[in-house]
Write a protein that holds these residues in place. Structure first.
Motif, PDB file in Angstrom:
ATOM      1  N   ARG A  86       0.804  -1.211   0.083  1.00  0.00           N
ATOM      2  CA  ARG A  86      -0.104  -0.177  -0.102  1.00  0.00           C
ATOM      3  C   ARG A  86       0.960   1.290   0.074  1.00  0.00           C
ATOM      4  O   ARG A  86       2.100   1.144   0.511  1.00  0.00           O
ATOM      5  N   TYR A  94       0.738   5.547   1.319  1.00  0.00           N
ATOM      6  CA  TYR A  94      -0.095   6.484   2.170  1.00  0.00           C
ATOM      7  C   TYR A  94       0.629   7.900   1.984  1.00  0.00           C
ATOM      8  O   TYR A  94       1.510   8.107   2.196  1.00  0.00           O
ATOM      9  N   THR A 131      -4.109   3.105  -2.392  1.00  0.00           N
ATOM     10  CA  THR A 131      -3.314   4.284  -2.363  1.00  0.00           C
ATOM     11  C   THR A 131      -4.206   5.125  -1.320  1.00  0.00           C
ATOM     12  O   THR A 131      -5.395   5.792  -2.323  1.00  0.00           O
ATOM     13  N   PHE A 132      -3.909   5.451  -0.381  1.00  0.00           N
ATOM     14  CA  PHE A 132      -4.569   6.246   0.643  1.00  0.00           C
ATOM     15  C   PHE A 132      -4.370   7.677   0.681  1.00  0.00           C
ATOM     16  O   PHE A 132      -3.036   8.027   0.790  1.00  0.00           O
ATOM     17  N   CYS A 185      -1.023   8.092  10.523  1.00  0.00           N
ATOM     18  CA  CYS A 185       0.760   8.405  10.852  1.00  0.00           C
ATOM     19  C   CYS A 185       0.978   7.793  11.881  1.00  0.00           C
ATOM     20  O   CYS A 185       2.077   7.385  12.018  1.00  0.00           O
ATOM     21  N   ALA A 205      -7.246   3.696   7.003  1.00  0.00           N
ATOM     22  CA  ALA A 205      -5.918   3.396   6.520  1.00  0.00           C
ATOM     23  C   ALA A 205      -4.786   2.911   7.357  1.00  0.00           C
ATOM     24  O   ALA A 205      -3.563   2.821   7.340  1.00  0.00           O
ATOM     25  N   CYS A 237       4.390  -0.653   3.559  1.00  0.00           N
ATOM     26  CA  CYS A 237       3.744   0.543   3.301  1.00  0.00           C
ATOM     27  C   CYS A 237       4.919   1.396   2.804  1.00  0.00           C
ATOM     28  O   CYS A 237       5.876   1.682   3.603  1.00  0.00           O
ATOM     29  N   SER A 250       5.182   5.591   2.699  1.00  0.00           N
ATOM     30  CA  SER A 250       4.576   6.673   3.329  1.00  0.00           C
ATOM     31  C   SER A 250       5.236   7.960   3.492  1.00  0.00           C
ATOM     32  O   SER A 250       6.374   7.855   3.318  1.00  0.00           O
ATOM     33  N   THR A 280       4.896  10.112   5.746  1.00  0.00           N
ATOM     34  CA  THR A 280       4.688  10.374   6.939  1.00  0.00           C
ATOM     35  C   THR A 280       6.075  10.751   7.439  1.00  0.00           C
ATOM     36  O   THR A 280       7.180  10.713   6.752  1.00  0.00           O
TER      37      THR A 280
END
Length: 509
Positions: free
Chosen positions: A370, A372, A402-403, A448, A457, A465, A467, A469
């Protein structure tokens, strides 16, 4: 190479120039590092006397001691003419921010220490922003927001960005979203000021040329009652980033590069001051990304000298007067790093640490589950614009879920309203839909930091993932066996299209 940093006894500075040999640099690329080494000092006490009062250079005949930006801000806030690293000083606070996670505890300590009927020092200098655990059925999380609402009403807090309808965030005009982005958007970030927050990423606001750092609930409780805090003046590390920023790089790449170089402990209780031609070219949102992650290097705060970009942003959002400060030419820095940004490549931080740096192209065989895109680090308007730009250029659909979690209401509206340059007028939302991404979620901190099990998510399974974040420690986004690759929005979007960690140059060149 820059001139050596000069420091008064008992420190002597030595300048060394290292070729760090990153594969992301050419052989000619170098970083200059200046560090201070302590001299041997006699421990014999020859006299005891009261501390001398400050004397002006005209009286003593001495050369004026230079100060860094952070030292100047703290000196002014402490009503002193001079401070040096290591000084413990009482500082007057300009803004205190808290949120739904730490706010109840901070106000609880305030009432315990100052009395049940005590009033805060200034209800117009306190900003309360629910943002962490908002869109959840968890009763304890919901209770936190209710507790903050009661405190803010009792104390007549002017800036409480409340949310009551959790089913439709748009029905809450006062609700903003992620505190660090909302602080800037609502005009609470101003050059030269002291901003404290009960969140480690409060350092984001250093992008505006102010001292901004995270504090704990106990300190926050004291600030609520007095408007003051006892701080130790941190020494300053300077990072000079010159060169033209390649079109495929973003500020996230820069800060991951720096953290990978100095480690997650490399700036422990130090200021990280950023300057150079590359920094001057960055937008405010990109500067916020850079300062946001200084805490991942152990930094006390990050700071960038204010310029026309800063002043234009701030003056359009506040009428509160402010006074920028800048480091003196003879200020002392405990270390200095130089980067030629034009020679850098896209990077990621592999599990499970922000300093576990690798080139994105070196991780091309890492399959992911995934992507994020969100948070105070990577959920701003320009972050979504970047992701949409890459999706549009590729013209492909994502291969993994995909968030998308906009940081604030304003960012969410921008995603649906602003046209993406070069897209023929399409918005981010339209491009995301065409690419097969999830519909942009309600603005908040989201997954997060994991949160309750029903957080949108959240990593509830041991998945891989990519991300945008800021932290990738075990369990950070939920499942303790999840693997998080920290990356820029460009790299995150590219990875979504391939189902593996991907260098964005595959689609941007």
């Amino acid at each position: 190479m820059a001139s050596s940093v000069i420091s008064s006894s008992p420190f002597v500075c030595k300048s060394s120039k290292k070729d760090l040999g990153f594969s992301s640099f050419t052989k000619s690329s170098q970083i200059s590092i200046h560090r201070c080494q302590k001299k041997s000092i006699s421990r014999k006490i020859v006299s005891v006397m009261a501390p001398q009062k400050d004397r002006s250079p005209g009286t003593t005949g001495s050369v004026k001691t230079g100060m860094t930006m952070t030292e100047k801000i703290l000196a002014r806030a402490a009503e002193k003419s001079l401070v040096v690293p290591g000084d413990n000083i009482w500082v007057n606070v300009d803004v205190l921010m808290t949120h739904d996670v730490c706010g109840p505890g901070a106000f609880g300590i305030f009432k315990r220490e100052f009395g049940e009927k005590a009033k805060v020092w200034d209800p117009e200098k306190i900003v309360v922003i629910p943002d962490h655990y908002i869109f959840t059925a968890d009763k304890r999380a919901n209770r936190n927001v209710d507790i903050m609402r009661e405190h803010c009403k009792e104390q007549n807090i002017k800036y409480f960005y409340d949310i009551t309808d959790l089913g439709n965030f748009k029905a809450n005009p006062d609700y903003k979203g992620v505190c660090h982005v909302a602080l800037a958007q609502e005009g609470h970030c101003r050059p030269g000021e002291v901003l404290l927050g009960t969140d480690s990423h409060t350092c984001t606001a250093g992008a505006f040329g102010q001292f901004a750092t995270g504090i704990g609930n106990t300190d926050a409780g004291f600030v609520l009652g007095t408007g003051k805090i006892l701080l130790k003046v941190p020494p300053t590390m300077r990072f000079i980033l010159d060169g033209e920023m390649p079109s495929y790089l973003q500020a996230k790449d820069l800060i991951l590069q720096i953290i990978g170089e100095i480690s997650v402990a490399g700036a422990t209780y130090k200021t990280m001051e950023f300057s150079g031609t590359c920094i001057e070219s960055l937008s405010m949102e990109e500067r916020m990304t850079l300062c946001n992650m200084v805490v991942e290097a152990g930094g006390k705060n990050g700071v960038i000298p204010p310029d026309a970009t800063t002043l234009n942003y701030v003056e359009n959002r506040t009428s509160v007067p402010f006074e920028p400060v800048y480091s003196d030419g003879n200020a002392s820095f405990v270390a200095e790093y130089r980067f030629d940004v034009s020679k850098l490549e896209p990077v990621v931080a592999k599990p499970h640490s922000p300093d576990n740096r690798a080139l994105a192209r070196e991780c091309k065989d890492v399959k992911i589950d995934r992507v994020y895109i969100g948070s105070c680090t990577g959920g701003k308007t320009e972050d979504f614009m970047a992701a949409a730009k890459l999706f549009h250029a590729a013209g492909k659909k994502v291969k993994v879920p995909t968030f998308l979690v906009p940081a604030t209401q304003k960012v969410w509206m921008d995603v649906y309203a602003l046209p993406v340059p070069g897209s023929g007028g399409k918005t981010c939302a339209q491009i995301f839909e065409e690419a097969g991404c999830d519909t942009p979620a309600s603005p908040s901190c989201g997954a997060c930091l994991g949160g309750p099990a029903d957080t949108y998510a959240r990593l509830n399974e041991p998945q891989v993932c990519v991300s945008t974040t800021n932290r990738n420690f075990p369990g950070r986004m939920g499942h303790k066996e999840g693997q998080i690759y920290l990356a820029s929005p460009y790299t995150a979007a590219a990875s979504a299209l391939t189902g593996r960690v991907t260098d964005p140059r595959e689609f941007l060149q």
